[in-house]
Motif scaffolding. Sequence first.
Motif, PDB file in Angstrom:
ATOM      1  N   GLU A  86       0.828  -1.204   0.000  1.00  0.00           N
ATOM      2  CA  GLU A  86       0.000   0.000   0.000  1.00  0.00           C
ATOM      3  C   GLU A  86       0.867   1.262   0.000  1.00  0.00           C
ATOM      4  O   GLU A  86       0.543   2.250  -0.675  1.00  0.00           O
ATOM      5  CB  GLU A  86      -0.919   0.008   1.231  1.00  0.00           C
ATOM      6  N   LEU A  87       1.969   1.230   0.757  1.00  0.00           N
ATOM      7  CA  LEU A  87       2.859   2.388   0.811  1.00  0.00           C
ATOM      8  C   LEU A  87       3.496   2.652  -0.554  1.00  0.00           C
ATOM      9  O   LEU A  87       3.511   3.793  -1.034  1.00  0.00           O
ATOM     10  CB  LEU A  87       3.949   2.172   1.853  1.00  0.00           C
ATOM     11  N   LEU A  88       3.992   1.612  -1.185  1.00  0.00           N
ATOM     12  CA  LEU A  88       4.617   1.764  -2.497  1.00  0.00           C
ATOM     13  C   LEU A  88       3.618   2.288  -3.518  1.00  0.00           C
ATOM     14  O   LEU A  88       3.930   3.160  -4.331  1.00  0.00           O
ATOM     15  CB  LEU A  88       5.191   0.425  -2.960  1.00  0.00           C
ATOM     16  N   LYS A  89       2.396   1.756  -3.473  1.00  0.00           N
ATOM     17  CA  LYS A  89       1.354   2.212  -4.404  1.00  0.00           C
ATOM     18  C   LYS A  89       1.007   3.679  -4.158  1.00  0.00           C
ATOM     19  O   LYS A  89       0.811   4.459  -5.099  1.00  0.00           O
ATOM     20  CB  LYS A  89       0.100   1.341  -4.266  1.00  0.00           C
ATOM     21  N   ARG A  90       0.959   4.073  -2.882  1.00  0.00           N
ATOM     22  CA  ARG A  90       0.653   5.462  -2.543  1.00  0.00           C
ATOM     23  C   ARG A  90       1.726   6.395  -3.089  1.00  0.00           C
ATOM     24  O   ARG A  90       1.429   7.460  -3.645  1.00  0.00           O
ATOM     25  CB  ARG A  90       0.540   5.612  -1.022  1.00  0.00           C
ATOM     26  N   TRP A  91       2.985   6.000  -2.932  1.00  0.00           N
ATOM     27  CA  TRP A  91       4.075   6.826  -3.462  1.00  0.00           C
ATOM     28  C   TRP A  91       3.980   6.965  -4.976  1.00  0.00           C
ATOM     29  O   TRP A  91       4.159   8.053  -5.515  1.00  0.00           O
ATOM     30  CB  TRP A  91       5.419   6.214  -3.087  1.00  0.00           C
TER      31      TRP A  91
END
Length: 259
Positions: free
Chosen positions: A30-35
């Motif tokens: 989720e963090l990578l996708k948000r970035w």
Amino acid sequence: MRTARDIECWLTDMDGVLVHENQPIPGAAELLKRWVDTSRRFLVLTNNSIYTPRDLSARLALSGLVVPEENLWTSALATADFLAGQRGEKTAFVIGEAGLTTALHEAGFVMTETDPAYVVMGETRNYSFEAITKAVRLINGGARFIVTNPDTTGPSAEGPLPATGAVAAMVTAATNRQPYVVGKPNPMMFRSAMNRIEAHSETTAMIGDRMDTDIVAGMEAGLFTLLVLSGVTSREEIETFPYRPSQVMESVADLVALL
């Protein structure tokens, strides 16, 4: 005082922060996708010099994490970047795998065993006694000794394996020459990573799970430091160090909610 909300660019360690034994840590995807979705500049850092960014991207994809190869920064890339900026001949005798040799080739280096300017040592699956002997003789003959990372052991299914730092120590004992070590905790690796994404220390953060590498190097590079407890460091162990991270979270899942 800076907070996570003030950060524009992100550097993050890989093992213990995004993955653990090839399994994604909760919140990492989720963090990578948000970035990516918010066009944040970020790099995933690793001291492992074995793999090229393309190899690492594919390996992370098998763990369910989407990290484009241009968002990966290894100790091999940092070493090649450092050496490319040094004066003199671009020749090297290299002990390492494709991640290191590819990075050096792309930086304009010629691999040679004949009077190289550098002996460059990185991680490899099979350290050859013949190659180590060659390195000792070349260093005694005047080659400059460069090591990608200081890690003395690496993981395997059977248990710890001797790694770059341990083999480099053997060469140092035989030559009485200390190497220049590029990877974490040398803040040089962070500075080269920031140059790669045109980041400024005031608005860049480092996420890591180790106080003695990720956090201290991030602090020395002037970054906001975020320690996650999903890796090797416990909350109690933080108290044993004379410095503190800017912020502590259980995992990157806590960070996603702030972005």
